[in-house]
Design an enzyme around this catalytic site. Sequence first.
Site, PDB file in Angstrom:
ATOM      1  N   ASP A   1       0.809  -1.206   0.000  1.00 22.96           N
ATOM      2  CA  ASP A   1       0.000   0.000   0.000  1.00 22.96           C
ATOM      3  C   ASP A   1       0.850   1.267   0.000  1.00 22.96           C
ATOM      4  O   ASP A   1       2.067   1.225   0.154  1.00 22.96           O
ATOM      5  CB  ASP A   1      -0.938   0.009   1.211  1.00 22.96           C
ATOM      6  CG  ASP A   1      -0.260  -0.508   2.485  1.00 22.96           C
ATOM      7  OD1 ASP A   1       0.939  -0.257   2.659  1.00 22.96           O
ATOM      8  OD2 ASP A   1      -0.933  -1.178   3.282  1.00 22.96           O
TER       9      ASP A   1
ATOM     10  N   GLU B   1      -9.729  -2.152   5.186  1.00 23.33           N
ATOM     11  CA  GLU B   1     -10.438  -1.920   6.437  1.00 23.33           C
ATOM     12  C   GLU B   1     -11.697  -2.790   6.507  1.00 23.33           C
ATOM     13  O   GLU B   1     -12.166  -3.311   5.493  1.00 23.33           O
ATOM     14  CB  GLU B   1     -10.829  -0.436   6.532  1.00 23.33           C
ATOM     15  CG  GLU B   1      -9.652   0.537   6.501  1.00 23.33           C
ATOM     16  CD  GLU B   1      -8.925   0.659   7.825  1.00 23.33           C
ATOM     17  OE1 GLU B   1      -9.101  -0.225   8.692  1.00 23.33           O
ATOM     18  OE2 GLU B   1      -8.175   1.627   8.002  1.00 23.33           O
TER      19      GLU B   1
ATOM     20  N   HIS C   1      -7.511  -5.257   9.998  1.00 21.39           N
ATOM     21  CA  HIS C   1      -7.201  -4.937   8.608  1.00 21.39           C
ATOM     22  C   HIS C   1      -5.860  -5.542   8.192  1.00 21.39           C
ATOM     23  O   HIS C   1      -4.966  -5.744   9.017  1.00 21.39           O
ATOM     24  CB  HIS C   1      -7.228  -3.419   8.350  1.00 21.39           C
ATOM     25  CG  HIS C   1      -6.066  -2.650   8.893  1.00 21.39           C
ATOM     26  ND1 HIS C   1      -6.181  -1.735   9.918  1.00 21.39           N
ATOM     27  CD2 HIS C   1      -4.759  -2.623   8.531  1.00 21.39           C
ATOM     28  CE1 HIS C   1      -4.996  -1.193  10.158  1.00 21.39           C
ATOM     29  NE2 HIS C   1      -4.118  -1.719   9.327  1.00 21.39           N
TER      30      HIS C   1
ATOM     31  N   ASN D   1      -8.065  -3.508  14.175  1.00 18.01           N
ATOM     32  CA  ASN D   1      -9.430  -3.814  13.730  1.00 18.01           C
ATOM     33  C   ASN D   1      -9.462  -4.961  12.723  1.00 18.01           C
ATOM     34  O   ASN D   1     -10.480  -5.197  12.080  1.00 18.01           O
ATOM     35  CB  ASN D   1     -10.094  -2.573  13.142  1.00 18.01           C
ATOM     36  CG  ASN D   1      -9.351  -2.023  11.922  1.00 18.01           C
ATOM     37  OD1 ASN D   1      -8.359  -2.601  11.479  1.00 18.01           O
ATOM     38  ND2 ASN D   1      -9.833  -0.919  11.387  1.00 18.01           N
TER      39      ASN D   1
END
Length: 242
Positions: A67, A143, A138, A136
């Site tokens: 990313d 996400e 990811h 979370n």
Amino acid sequence: MKLIRVRDYEDMSRKVANIIGAHIILKPTTVLGLATGTTPIGTYQRLIKGYEDGDLDFSQVRSYNLDEYRGLTHEDPQSYHYFMNDQLFNHVNIDPSNVHVPDGANPDADAACSEYDRMVEEAGYCDLQLLGIGRNGHIGFNEPDEVFSKGTHCVDLTQSTIEANARLFEREEDVPRQAYTMGTQTIMNARLIVMAVTGENKAQALHDMCYGPVTPQCPASILQLHPNVIVVADEAALSLCK
């Protein structure tokens, strides 16, 4: 999915670097999928040491990072391209033309993402994909969502991810709110996935990834469906995995 329990961050870094290093030795033309953040820094330091000791040769290795922040050029000190150069690439003999990171400076999200997908596909996808996991759940910047993502795409970062990454910026307001990231389908095309995890703050996410339902609400849970995943995690991160 194979779980390797380690003592601490240093032990995790050593074992993950050994896995990556062995892959490069056995296949000098390895295509690596690499990650950023604080988790892999120790691994990269050990890979550099392997190169300096003459054990590792990166001259034929190709790399594709997961990313990049949208809106940052490769030269921006906060970009992931800069991070990878600083933490690994500038210290080994990898060919700069074999280093690939999504083009965060391209304002045309569709063009930037489709071009990156084309490059990864032409490389035959990754032989080994290195991952971390967010609090979370990811992976990359995928996400929690209503569906699993496919190819590279532009994402709006959640507040928890922005807060987690703020430590790398002068102020939280400076953290970009969007990023380009490989999709979960692209990640799943890797032949081997190695996840590095440390810390009690990742324990719930790691538990949900390994033992929870396969759901896009925990993007990492899709790894339960991959045939070749190694998770290297310390005692704190595995505290909920009995």
